[in-house]
Design an enzyme around this catalytic site. Structure first.
Site, PDB file in Angstrom:
ATOM      1  N   PRO A  27      -3.323   4.641   5.580  1.00  0.00           N
ATOM      2  CA  PRO A  27      -3.212   3.178   5.538  1.00  0.00           C
ATOM      3  C   PRO A  27      -1.801   2.725   5.150  1.00  0.00           C
ATOM      4  CG  PRO A  27      -4.289   4.002   3.560  1.00  0.00           C
ATOM      5  CD  PRO A  27      -4.028   5.194   4.415  1.00  0.00           C
ATOM      6  N   LYS A  58      -8.235   8.179  -2.331  1.00  0.00           N
ATOM      7  CA  LYS A  58      -6.810   8.471  -2.083  1.00  0.00           C
ATOM      8  C   LYS A  58      -5.974   8.189  -3.324  1.00  0.00           C
ATOM      9  CE  LYS A  58      -3.049   6.975   0.972  1.00  0.00           C
ATOM     10  NZ  LYS A  58      -2.309   5.948   0.239  1.00  0.00           N
ATOM     11  N   ASP A  84      -0.841  13.624   1.734  1.00  0.00           N
ATOM     12  CA  ASP A  84       0.224  12.864   2.386  1.00  0.00           C
ATOM     13  C   ASP A  84       1.405  12.724   1.448  1.00  0.00           C
ATOM     14  OD1 ASP A  84       0.043  10.656   0.650  1.00  0.00           O
ATOM     15  OD2 ASP A  84      -0.948   9.376   2.098  1.00  0.00           O
ATOM     16  N   ARG A 126       4.962   6.743   6.613  1.00  0.00           N
ATOM     17  CA  ARG A 126       6.161   6.168   7.228  1.00  0.00           C
ATOM     18  C   ARG A 126       6.475   6.747   8.605  1.00  0.00           C
ATOM     19  NH1 ARG A 126       7.224   6.970   1.800  1.00  0.00           N
ATOM     20  NH2 ARG A 126       7.907   5.180   0.546  1.00  0.00           N
ATOM     21  N   ARG A 156       9.184  -1.629  -7.513  1.00  0.00           N
ATOM     22  CA  ARG A 156       9.981  -1.337  -6.319  1.00  0.00           C
ATOM     23  C   ARG A 156      11.220  -2.224  -6.319  1.00  0.00           C
ATOM     24  NH1 ARG A 156       4.657  -1.138  -2.469  1.00  0.00           N
ATOM     25  NH2 ARG A 156       3.476   0.240  -3.861  1.00  0.00           N
ATOM     26  N   HIS A 212       1.243   8.018  -3.102  1.00  0.00           N
ATOM     27  CA  HIS A 212       1.512   6.746  -2.416  1.00  0.00           C
ATOM     28  C   HIS A 212       2.942   6.734  -1.856  1.00  0.00           C
ATOM     29  CE1 HIS A 212      -0.826   2.838  -2.367  1.00  0.00           C
ATOM     30  NE2 HIS A 212       0.279   2.456  -1.746  1.00  0.00           N
ATOM     31  N   GLY A 216       0.037  -1.015   4.568  1.00  0.00           N
ATOM     32  CA  GLY A 216      -0.151  -2.469   4.580  1.00  0.00           C
ATOM     33  C   GLY A 216       1.108  -3.213   4.992  1.00  0.00           C
TER      34      GLY A 216
HETATM   35  C1  LIG Z   1       4.914   0.184   3.923  1.00  0.00           C
HETATM   36  C2  LIG Z   1       3.824   0.974   3.298  1.00  0.00           C
HETATM   37  C3  LIG Z   1       2.613   0.365   3.027  1.00  0.00           C
HETATM   38  C4  LIG Z   1       1.572   1.101   2.458  1.00  0.00           C
HETATM   39  N1  LIG Z   1       0.368   0.493   2.247  1.00  0.00           N
HETATM   40  C5  LIG Z   1      -0.667   1.206   1.743  1.00  0.00           C
HETATM   41  C6  LIG Z   1      -1.953   0.612   1.594  1.00  0.00           C
HETATM   42  O1  LIG Z   1      -2.162  -0.540   1.925  1.00  0.00           O
HETATM   43  N2  LIG Z   1      -2.948   1.387   1.068  1.00  0.00           N
HETATM   44  C7  LIG Z   1      -2.732   2.683   0.705  1.00  0.00           C
HETATM   45  O2  LIG Z   1      -3.646   3.347   0.239  1.00  0.00           O
HETATM   46  N3  LIG Z   1      -1.530   3.269   0.858  1.00  0.00           N
HETATM   47  C8  LIG Z   1      -0.497   2.569   1.375  1.00  0.00           C
HETATM   48  N4  LIG Z   1       0.717   3.169   1.548  1.00  0.00           N
HETATM   49  C9  LIG Z   1       0.880   4.593   1.224  1.00  0.00           C
HETATM   50  C10 LIG Z   1       0.589   5.453   2.446  1.00  0.00           C
HETATM   51  O3  LIG Z   1      -0.770   5.409   2.824  1.00  0.00           O
HETATM   52  C11 LIG Z   1       0.942   6.916   2.175  1.00  0.00           C
HETATM   53  O4  LIG Z   1       0.299   7.355   1.002  1.00  0.00           O
HETATM   54  C12 LIG Z   1       2.433   7.162   2.037  1.00  0.00           C
HETATM   55  O5  LIG Z   1       3.155   6.322   2.914  1.00  0.00           O
HETATM   56  C13 LIG Z   1       2.727   8.630   2.358  1.00  0.00           C
HETATM   57  O6  LIG Z   1       4.071   8.912   2.202  1.00  0.00           O
HETATM   58  P1  LIG Z   1       5.083   8.989   3.463  1.00  0.00           P
HETATM   59  O7  LIG Z   1       5.231   7.600   3.973  1.00  0.00           O
HETATM   60  O8  LIG Z   1       6.338   9.481   2.848  1.00  0.00           O
HETATM   61  O9  LIG Z   1       4.507   9.914   4.458  1.00  0.00           O
HETATM   62  C14 LIG Z   1       1.774   2.457   2.132  1.00  0.00           C
HETATM   63  C15 LIG Z   1       3.001   3.069   2.409  1.00  0.00           C
HETATM   64  C16 LIG Z   1       4.007   2.358   2.990  1.00  0.00           C
HETATM   65  C17 LIG Z   1       5.308   3.041   3.301  1.00  0.00           C
END
Ligand SMILES: Cc1cc2nc3c(=O)[nH]c(=O)nc-3n(C[C@H](O)[C@H](O)[C@H](O)COP(=O)(O)O)c2cc1C
Length: 384
Positions: A109, A258, A313, A337, A171, A282, A111
């Site tokens: 996911p 998660k 992840d 990402r 952040r 996250h 957002g």
């Molecule tokens: C822009 C952005 C928005 C995200 N929004 C959510 C979200 O709404 N819910 C959630 O569980 N994780 C969210 N995440 C975390 C991702 O699900 C994931 O855990 C994380 O991006 C993994 O790391 P990576 O981007 O380096 O692969 C978000 C990550 C990003 C970059």
């Protein structure tokens, strides 16, 4: 409640036509075809997006130590490849939570990604369906699911509850850039946005996205840090094991949790009837200083003893990363990402390109490691 997202498997149902996404121009589609890796897609996203939006996607909490550690953990793992195994045919298909997937990869996911490309959620979902892999729609998505009851009615295969956002991470790129959700222009960020006409044009044509699922009950932020660290503002910091158990009782299908980094938490979740944990920090966006997700994985795999699925992840940017995560005991990786950068560069075409790149790299990494199927990827491949 904590953040909940709906997960759809790579089933025939998920591959039924999904609403159309905003198509990329011919030049943007051509540019992503010249991206050879996820870092190239990141570069294209950076060129196209206003800095405030790119930083919201790319950035993480505080000193971004955990963000870097996620990558460093993958880079530390070494494979001892097997030779002479005959690798002309490679089968990348596998089961994720019991459902068939063409790759040991699911979309996690993310957002607010409609700020990066109009209807980016739809573009990424379509790319996932075309690749035959599961997709998770974030509650913070800019396309609506109206939370749990609607997810159930719509036939989502699984509910993913994210538990690492009792409050938003700090952040700091967002503070600096005046980046807030709901979106607001300020004197400081206006110039930044004015410098990216391509992004503007799309925003004018399709309108500024809203967080559909939470728009009706989002409280107004009352102070600067709440405003800038918009994520987490909607959730209840008091959410605990009792609340999770209630959700488990209410949701009749598979449930994933998660944001787990400890073996004892994972063990307790297995006892609660949770079907899977996603080992995750996250993407470094919450607790800076948290352990790298890949480093947290082996003790969790040992603790749950195969009773539940373990996904991971954080920092997956190469096909070989998938081999490493599976060798360390994950059933699948999730992407954050990686597909997001693609979607920001060229919508659905960019997300498709990201998945093509990762699939191609994964097949090559499996061939070079001497494994012909996902089932052959095991701890004996690890050199350290
Ligand atoms: C822009 C952005 C928005 C995200 N929004 C959510 C979200 O709404 N819910 C959630 O569980 N994780 C969210 N995440 C975390 C991702 O699900 C994931 O855990 C994380 O991006 C993994 O790391 P990576 O981007 O380096 O692969 C978000 C990550 C990003 C970059």
């Amino acid at each position: 409640m904590s953040a909940a997202s709906g997960l759809r498997g790579a089933t025939a149902e998920a591959q039924a036509p999904i609403a159309s996404s905003c198509p990329a121009s011919r030049s943007a589609s051509a540019r992503v075809l010249r991206a050879w890796n996820i870092e190239d897609l990141r570069g294209l996203a950076k060129e196209r997006l206003p800095r405030a939006i790119f930083d919201f996607f790319d950035g993480a909490a505080e000193d971004e130590t955990t963000l870097r550690e996620n990558r460093a953990a993958f880079e530390r793992v070494r494979i001892a490849p097997k030779m002479l195994t005959g690798v002309a045919q490679i089968d990348t298909s596998t089961n994720i939570l019991g459902a068939r997937s063409n790759l040991p990869i699911a979309i996690g996911p993310t957002g607010g990604i409609g700020f990066g490309w109009p209807f980016a959620d739809v573009g990424v979902a379509r790319a996932a369906a075309a690749a035959g892999i599961p997709y998770t729609l974030s509650t913070m998505a800019t396309s609506s699911i109206e939370l749990i009851e609607r997810a159930r009615q719509l036939g989502y295969d699984a509910l993913m509850v994210t538990v690492d956002v009792p409050v938003g991470g700090k952040r700091e790129r967002d503070f600096r850039n005046d980046y807030v959700i709901p979106f607001r222009f300020s004197r400081k960020n206006l110039l930044d946005f004015a410098s990216r006409p391509g992004w503007w044009f799309a925003a004018l044509r399709y309108g500024m996205p809203v967080l559909e699922n939470v728009a009706s009950f989002a409280p107004e932020a009352t102070n600067v840090s709440e405003i800038a660290s918009s994520v987490g503002r909607f959730w209840d910091a008091g959410f605990n094991w009792d609340g999770l158990k209630e959700m488990r009782d209410r949701w009749p299908r598979k449930m994933l949790v998660k944001g787990i980094l400890r073996a004892d938490d994972a063990e307790r979740l297995a006892g609660l009837g949770i079907d899977a944990v996603v080992v995750s920090n996250h993407g470094g966006r919450q607790l800076d200083g948290a352990v790298a997700a890949l480093d947290a994985l082996p003790p969790i795999v040992r603790a749950v003893k195969g009773k539940i699925s373990v996904l991971v992840d954080g920092g997956v940017r190469r096909g070989v990363d998938v081999v490493k995560a599976l060798a360390l005991g994950a059933e699948s990786v999730m992407l954050g990402r990686a597909t997001l950068y693609g979607a920001c560069a060229a919508g659905e075409a960019g997300a498709v390109r990201a998945l093509d790149i990762l699939r191609d790299e994964l097949v090559r990494a499996m061939q070079l490691s001497g494994v012909r199927s996902v089932g052959e990827i095991g701890p004996d491949l690890l050199a350290n």
